[in-house]
Write an enzyme that holds these catalytic residues in place. Structure first.
Site, PDB file in Angstrom:
ATOM      1  N   HIS A  19      48.957  43.652  38.168  1.00 27.08           N
ATOM      2  CA  HIS A  19      49.964  42.867  38.891  1.00 27.08           C
ATOM      3  C   HIS A  19      49.591  42.736  40.364  1.00 27.08           C
ATOM      4  O   HIS A  19      49.542  41.616  40.909  1.00 27.08           O
ATOM      5  CB  HIS A  19      51.329  43.543  38.752  1.00 27.08           C
ATOM      6  CG  HIS A  19      52.431  42.823  39.459  1.00 27.08           C
ATOM      7  ND1 HIS A  19      53.229  41.887  38.836  1.00 27.08           N
ATOM      8  CD2 HIS A  19      52.864  42.881  40.755  1.00 27.08           C
ATOM      9  CE1 HIS A  19      54.099  41.400  39.706  1.00 27.08           C
ATOM     10  NE2 HIS A  19      53.894  41.986  40.880  1.00 27.08           N
ATOM     11  N   GLU A  20      49.344  43.862  40.994  1.00 28.02           N
ATOM     12  CA  GLU A  20      48.986  43.827  42.416  1.00 28.02           C
ATOM     13  C   GLU A  20      47.638  43.153  42.631  1.00 28.02           C
ATOM     14  O   GLU A  20      47.406  42.521  43.658  1.00 28.02           O
ATOM     15  CB  GLU A  20      48.982  45.247  42.995  1.00 28.02           C
ATOM     16  CG  GLU A  20      50.322  45.952  42.945  1.00 28.02           C
ATOM     17  CD  GLU A  20      51.421  45.168  43.675  1.00 28.02           C
ATOM     18  OE1 GLU A  20      51.109  44.478  44.673  1.00 28.02           O
ATOM     19  OE2 GLU A  20      52.580  45.248  43.244  1.00 28.02           O
ATOM     20  N   HIS A  25      48.134  39.461  43.133  1.00 32.55           N
ATOM     21  CA  HIS A  25      48.471  39.137  44.529  1.00 32.55           C
ATOM     22  C   HIS A  25      47.233  39.221  45.420  1.00 32.55           C
ATOM     23  O   HIS A  25      46.989  38.342  46.250  1.00 32.55           O
ATOM     24  CB  HIS A  25      49.533  40.115  45.051  1.00 32.55           C
ATOM     25  CG  HIS A  25      50.855  40.015  44.360  1.00 32.55           C
ATOM     26  ND1 HIS A  25      51.484  38.825  44.102  1.00 32.55           N
ATOM     27  CD2 HIS A  25      51.679  40.992  43.887  1.00 32.55           C
ATOM     28  CE1 HIS A  25      52.644  39.051  43.496  1.00 32.55           C
ATOM     29  NE2 HIS A  25      52.779  40.359  43.351  1.00 32.55           N
TER      30      HIS A  25
END
Length: 354
Positions: A19-20, A23
């Site tokens: 997820h990170e 980003h």
């Protein structure tokens, strides 16, 4: 059980990293300066700076973050997040959820590929005494398309709808037969008692087809399975908002880890147990993708929502919403989410103790 718990924790941590990472990669690709990329929360266990970014592994496997320059304030840096266009900001914020959905899809596809086959909602045969067979009922080769108006794409959809309609005396089905849709209204399809291997069991009396996994079929099956997960998440949210479920029905990290251990232990073998754990992790991946896009402060969806509100406000007033206001809203939202996580964690521990 311990091995399944460890595997579950590692996979859960991997979901956070993915997820990170979404980003991080989109921020880098779109020219935003990333000050820190962290997996976990709390004190740093390991950190190393490479270029402009500090990479760190932290003690608590409960989250992570991608700290970008100028997320909550104007810094004057041309590479800050706040200086970028709206579409770049939305792509960066949505990338984490997209990566989680992709991770869930890939994991489901791997599970089906390893299994080599999957059950599809196509009727293969009936048990002796099945009352709804024939031209005016169900026939071998029928693909069930809907149950009581609810679309059926995969076998999991079918079982969910049959379970939901189990108390009804009749069902409305739509099937595909010889390339044409056939509507079967008021079909007296109900669970009945059948004898299987000398034992009496209550079931619908239908055998369904098992297909061998091919690449096109694998992709289609995996896609529909992930959407089945998504519908389950939305259904759970609707029940939460309506008050049908409460705090005791929710689970945090402790409850999830406990459930992963139980699911793995019920597999009957190490391989089957690991497949059970991976299936649940795939469900969690899709869950994270959806939950993070909800318009709740401190979540990615909340940040996207406030960005859009800010653009609308600027369009009508000619003024921008001060960044510190947005930071305050997200700070309050984050605090409330932490309190909810603490409450759910204590609830999980209480349930385990009892």
């Amino acid at each position: 059980m311990l091995v399944y718990v460890i595997v579950g924790i590692l996979l859960f941590g991997l979901l956070i990293a993915i997820h990170e990472g979404g980003h991080f990669l989109t921020a880098k690709l779109l020219g935003v300066q990333v000050n820190e990329f962290a997996i976990g929360m709390g004190p740093a266990l390991f950190s190393r700076k490479k270029g402009e970014t500090l990479y760190s592994l932290r003690a608590l496997p409960m989250g992570g973050y991608c700290a970008m320059e100028g997320e909550d304030e104007e810094t004057g840096n041309p590479r800050s997040f706040s200086s970028k266009s709206l579409w770049r900001k939305i792509i960066i914020l949505a990338a984490g959820s997209v990566m989680n959905f992709v991770a869930g899809f890939v994991l489901v596809a791997i599970l089906f590929a390893v299994s080599g086959s999957y059950t599809v909602p196509v009727i293969r045969d009936f048990m002796d005494g099945f009352p709804c067979a024939g031209e005016n009922g169900l026939m071998p080769g029928d693909r069930i398309l809907s149950v009581n108006g609810h679309k059926v794409s995969i076998y999991s959809d079918l079982t969910a709808q049959l379970n939901a309609a189990a108390g009804s005396e009749t069902m409305d089905l739509v099937v595909e037969r010889d390339g044409e849709k056939v509507v079967l209204d008021d079909l007296p399809l109900t669970p009945r008692e059948y004898t299987v291997d000398g034992q009496t069991v209550t079931m619908y009396g239908i055998y369904f087809t098992v297909e061998e996994a091919t690449f096109p079929g694998l992709m289609t099956q995996s896609w529909h399975t992930c959407w089945y997960f998504a519908k389950a998440v939305w259904s759970g949210l609707a029940m939460l908002v309506s008050g049908q479920v409460g705090l005791n029905d929710m689970s945090g990290p402790v409850g999830i880890v406990s459930y992963l251990g139980e699911a793995g232990s019920q597999g009957g073998s190490l391989a089957a147990g690991l497949q059970n754990v991976c299936y649940i992790i795939a469900l969690i991946a899709v869950n994270l993708a959806i939950m993070n896009l909800l318009p709740i402060p401190a979540l990615d969806g909340g940040r996207i929502f406030l960005l859009l509100v800010g653009e609308v406000w600027f369009l009508f007033s000619g003024k921008k919403i001060p960044p510190q206001y947005e930071a305050w809203i997200h700070g309050v939202g984050f605090s409330l989410l932490i309190l909810l996580m603490v409450a759910v964690t204590f609830s999980d521990i209480w349930k385990l103790v009892n």
